[in-house]
Write an enzyme that holds these catalytic residues in place. Structure first.
Site, short mmCIF file in Angstrom:
data_model
loop_
_atom_site.label_atom_id
_atom_site.label_comp_id
_atom_site.label_asym_id
_atom_site.label_seq_id
_atom_site.Cartn_x
_atom_site.Cartn_y
_atom_site.Cartn_z
N TYR A 1 0.86 -1.19 0.00
CA TYR A 1 0.00 0.00 0.00
C TYR A 1 0.89 1.23 0.00
O TYR A 1 1.91 1.26 -0.68
CB TYR A 1 -0.97 -0.07 1.19
CG TYR A 1 -2.16 0.85 1.04
CD1 TYR A 1 -2.98 0.78 -0.09
CD2 TYR A 1 -2.45 1.79 2.00
CE1 TYR A 1 -4.06 1.62 -0.25
CE2 TYR A 1 -3.53 2.65 1.86
CZ TYR A 1 -4.34 2.56 0.74
OH TYR A 1 -5.40 3.41 0.59
N LYS B 1 -20.08 -21.09 -9.30
CA LYS B 1 -19.43 -20.94 -10.60
C LYS B 1 -17.99 -20.46 -10.41
O LYS B 1 -17.07 -20.92 -11.11
CB LYS B 1 -20.22 -19.95 -11.46
CG LYS B 1 -19.82 -19.93 -12.93
CD LYS B 1 -20.14 -21.25 -13.62
CE LYS B 1 -19.87 -21.23 -15.11
NZ LYS B 1 -20.87 -20.51 -15.89
N ASP C 1 -27.28 -17.02 -15.72
CA ASP C 1 -28.64 -17.09 -15.18
C ASP C 1 -29.43 -15.80 -15.38
O ASP C 1 -30.05 -15.27 -14.45
CB ASP C 1 -28.60 -17.46 -13.68
CG ASP C 1 -28.16 -18.90 -13.47
OD1 ASP C 1 -27.98 -19.62 -14.47
OD2 ASP C 1 -27.99 -19.31 -12.32
N ALA D 1 -36.80 -23.81 -27.01
CA ALA D 1 -36.49 -22.65 -27.86
C ALA D 1 -35.93 -21.51 -27.03
O ALA D 1 -36.06 -20.34 -27.37
CB ALA D 1 -37.75 -22.20 -28.61
N ASN E 1 -32.41 -31.61 -17.32
CA ASN E 1 -31.94 -32.09 -16.01
C ASN E 1 -33.00 -31.83 -14.95
O ASN E 1 -33.66 -30.79 -14.99
CB ASN E 1 -30.63 -31.39 -15.63
CG ASN E 1 -29.41 -32.23 -15.95
OD1 ASN E 1 -29.45 -33.46 -15.81
ND2 ASN E 1 -28.34 -31.60 -16.38
N ASN F 1 -20.94 -28.33 -18.94
CA ASN F 1 -20.32 -27.06 -19.30
C ASN F 1 -18.92 -26.88 -18.72
O ASN F 1 -18.14 -26.06 -19.21
CB ASN F 1 -21.21 -25.89 -18.85
CG ASN F 1 -22.37 -25.66 -19.79
OD1 ASN F 1 -22.72 -26.53 -20.58
ND2 ASN F 1 -22.99 -24.50 -19.71
#
Length: 762
Positions: A40, A95, A138, A196, A287, A319
């Site tokens: 710092y 994630k 999401d 879709a 799922n 994924n």
């Protein structure tokens, strides 16, 4: 486990011991005043000034280049829908955890409190200078399309909405290989899509880039096939709208080559599947329940090539095969965006990897002799350690070739080494062990089932499919504890002391007495000992009433190992029993031996311990690189302790010349490749990464593994018994639930291996 118990366990996992799943840790020294003055004020001013001169220096002096923002507004969280930004935070942290363990990428999760597209975009743009990449997550469609489009256009760092493109990239890899196996050309295919939303549209878009014709795609939403006269369709959905008359899913599937499912479970019937063309390709990715049950589908069509989103079936479209490595490659060349060329490069790299020989770790994870490219293996396993060195470079090269890389890689060999170093931060070994055990679960005796933590471990073993617990102890107490835990499954409970077990005790006692009556054991003694759980448990394994046993939670190691050594024979050809601990360190798994049994092994004993430890490492797909540890380096001391290590190494070099082993050597030289290479370039360990340490005595090995465990919070699996004829494994006193579960999985794997040896007649 009932629903309430599962809910409590999930909440406890996220709440304790520290709320959440990620944290920020310093990467620089900070112990002294000098360190703080550099971190710092005043020292920090210098990099600030350098960045002010050239903004690109931010990548040189800060963590920006390895920092991704996982951003959501909580409008489409998992299958939970619009639950708000705060409620999405556990998913975003999760994630972040995946980014870290699979690719070494740091993450800040950002939850934004707006549903307005423009506000969302401006918020992300305003914070973008902090990050090297943006992972959108999401966010509900159609807003997600516009948000991603704008941010890709208006920012100069990689941006990707993984919900859309992750599935598209992984399934494209699967499609490339499925077409080869089905002997079909992409331009001739007829595809039906159920769903879709953003993922379905992204998949269709990518398949079109592969050569699939738009006019050969029929897309369905929950109301039926998309038609051009439907005014409610988004602009992206209109691309796949048809001018054909409305039809049912069953009608559309007649002679279809591909079914792509990103909708809801069990909507595809065997009749529909039978109506498809020869060698049908079915990607049923809803799922937790696919559009058609996997077992039903393969029973209906023997020529099917199928993938799902589930880990318990072949060809999981996961994924995690994509996003960590895509961002890794993009950020390592400072790509200004993730473009279609980079996504396609990732897909083709994954497809190519599936055709290469599978590493032993992957075979082990799936309990297979050899996994090969074919209908049941069209995309790589998430366990494949090569993913980071295959996908990330492919993405980086595509970024360079397409002109979006601002910092091109010049030395690809060096880059691959850097990527391999990042693997040390990811500990996949527990997942590998658990998965291997679940492939062929065995009956495991838990000899101390009256202990709450032991029973909890047994519950997890049962519910995870690792094994079938047999619980020893007071039945009333065990039933009360089971109720408290919500462990309502019917499992075998045995109390060795009750009158009902007298005949079995007598049978066990007679067998034991006959094997030990010339060692001072009377039949009376044998009968008395069979009332003790560890003796009873060992005889259950000996007599084939159980496949394995685990014990030791409530008693000292020496008191527990004694009955095991008395009752259980050594493995054929083995004259010494020892133990090893697998330490899951930041540099990868390390085996430490002997940690529990041999107090002061001779040179010959050390050689045997090294051989058994090497064989154990191979069971887990690890090529052993072994250092024989001492306080001395290659003859620098004449002390007898160092001399016996030297003697053991000389024996192994002579009789096992292919073993990568050397010593005697000090621990720091063994673990520091640069020091070793500079000082002892002649060593068989020079230029190699040591993953196995053999210690000169029990004292040094036991102290070392416990120091690592407590001071560095390194996970330990063990002590793993070496040289026993039956799968018997002993916990350390007071082991954690997690440690006991891991040891139970080891016991199952041990049982699998011994069963295989017996079946082969060895």
């Amino acid at each position: 486990m009932d629903k309430d118990s599962k809910r409590r366990e999930a909440l406890l996992y996220h709440a304790k011991p520290t709320p959440g799943k990620i944290q920020v840790v310093p990467t620089k020294k900070h112990a002294t005043q000098r360190d703080l003055s550099l971190a710092y004020s005043p020292g920090v001013a210098e990099p600030c000034l350098e960045i002010a001169k050239d903004v690109n220096n931010v990548y040189k002096y800060t963590a920006k280049g390895n920092l991704v923002a996982v951003i959501s507004n909580g409008t489409a969280v998992l299958g939970l829908g619009d639950i708000g930004p705060e409620a999405s935070k556990p998913v975003m942290e999760g994630k972040g955890l995946l980014f870290k363990i699979f690719a070494g990428i740091d993450v800040f999760d950002i939850e934004i409190g707006t549903k307005d597209i423009e506000e969302f975009i401006q918020t992300v743009k305003n914070i973008a200078p902090t990050f090297g990449g943006i992972n959108l997550e999401d966010i509900k469609a159609p807003e997600s399309f516009e948000i991603e489009r704008r941010l890709v256009e208006e920012l100069n760092i990689p941006v990707m909405h993984d919900d859309q493109h992750g599935t598209a990239i992984i399934s494209s890899a699967a499609l490339i290989n499925a077409l080869e196996l089905a002997d079909k050309k992409v331009e001739d295919l007829k595809m039906v899509v159920s769903g879709a939303g953003s993922a379905a549209l992204a998949c269709a878009n990518m398949y079109v880039l592969l050569g699939l014709k738009v006019e050969n795609i029929l897309m369905f939403n929950s109301k039926g096939v998309l038609t051009k006269d439907n005014p409610s369709l988004s602009d992206l959905q209109k691309i796949y709208a048809t001018d054909k008359k409305p039809m049912s899913l069953e009608e559309a599937l007649v002679d279809a080559d591909i079914f792509l499912g990103l909708s809801s479970g069990d909507i595809m019937t065997p009749k529909m599947l039978l109506g498809m063309a020869k060698n049908p390709i079915v990607f049923a990715m809803a799922n937790p329940n696919p559009e058609i049950n996997y077992n039903l589908a393969i029973a209906t069509r023997k020529d099917i090539i199928m993938a799902t989103g589930r880990s318990d079936h072949p060809n999981q479209v996961n994924n995690v095969l994509g996003f960590p490595y895509i961002f890794r490659g993009a950020m390592d060349v400072r790509a200004s965006k993730i473009n279609e060329a980079m996504k396609m490069a990732a897909a083709r790299a994954l497809a190519s990897l599936a055709k290469e020989s599978v590493p032993e770790q992957v075979n082990i994870a799936y309990g297979a002799t050899k996994i090969t490219f074919g209908r049941n293996y069209i995309i790589p396993s998430p366990f494949d350690p090569r993913l980071i060195t295959v996908v990330a470079p492919a993405v980086a090269k595509a970024a360079m070739d397409s002109g979006v890389a601002l910092n091109p890689i010049l030395d690809w060999n060096k880059y691959e080494e850097e990527l391999l170093d990042r693997l040390g931060t990811d500990n996949k070994m527990v997942r590998l062990i658990t998965n291997r055990a679940k492939m062929n679960p065995k009956k495991i005796v838990f000899a101390e089932a009256e202990q709450l933590d032991v029973l909890k471990a047994a519950q997890i073993v049962f519910e995870e499919g690792i094994g079938f617990p047999i619980l020893l102890g007071n039945k009333k107490i065990i039933l009360e504890l089971k109720k408290e835990l919500g462990f309502d499954a019917e499992v075998e409970i045995i109390d060795p002391k009750v009158i009902d077990e007298e005949s079995r005790r007598d049978k066990f006692a007679k067998v034991y007495w006959e094997s030990r009556h010339r060692a001072g054991i009377s039949l009376y003694d044998a009968r008395s000992l069979m009332r003790e759980r560890n003796y009873f448990a060992a005889m259950m394994v000996n007599e084939g009433e159980a496949d394995a046993l685990v014990t030791g939670y409530s008693r000292s190691y020496p008191s527990v190992v004694k009955p095991m050594l008395q009752l259980i024979e050594k493995a054929p050809g083995v004259s010494l029993v020892a133990t090893t601990n697998m330490m899951l360190t930041s540099r990868g798994p390390m085996f430490l031996s002997d940690t529990a049994i041999n107090i002061n092994p001779s040179a010959h004993d050390l050689a045997k311990i090294a051989i058994m430890t090497a064989n154990t490492a191979k069971i887990f797909g690890i090529v052993p690189v072994i250092a024989m540890i001492s306080f001395s380096n290659f003859g620098s001391s004449t002390n007898e302790g160092a001399a016996k290590v030297r003697e053991a190494v000389a024996y192994l070099h002579k009789h096992y010349p292919d073993m990568v082993i050397d010593g005697e050597i000090q621990a720091d030289f063994a673990l520091n490749p640069d020091m070793l290479k500079n000082k002892f370039p002649f060593s068989k360990l020079a230029g190699k990464k040591v993953n196995t340490l053999i210690f000169p005595n029990l004292e040094s090995a036991n102290i070392t593994y416990k120091l690592l465990k407590e001071l560095n919070k390194v996970d330990s699996i063990g002590p793993i018994m070496l040289g026993m004829g039956k799968p018997v494994h002993i916990f350390q006193l007071g082991a954690s639930v997690e440690e006991m579960v891991n040891m139970a999985a080891i016991a199952v794997i041990d049982a699998q291996g011994k069963e295989k040896i017996k079946a082969n007649g060895a």
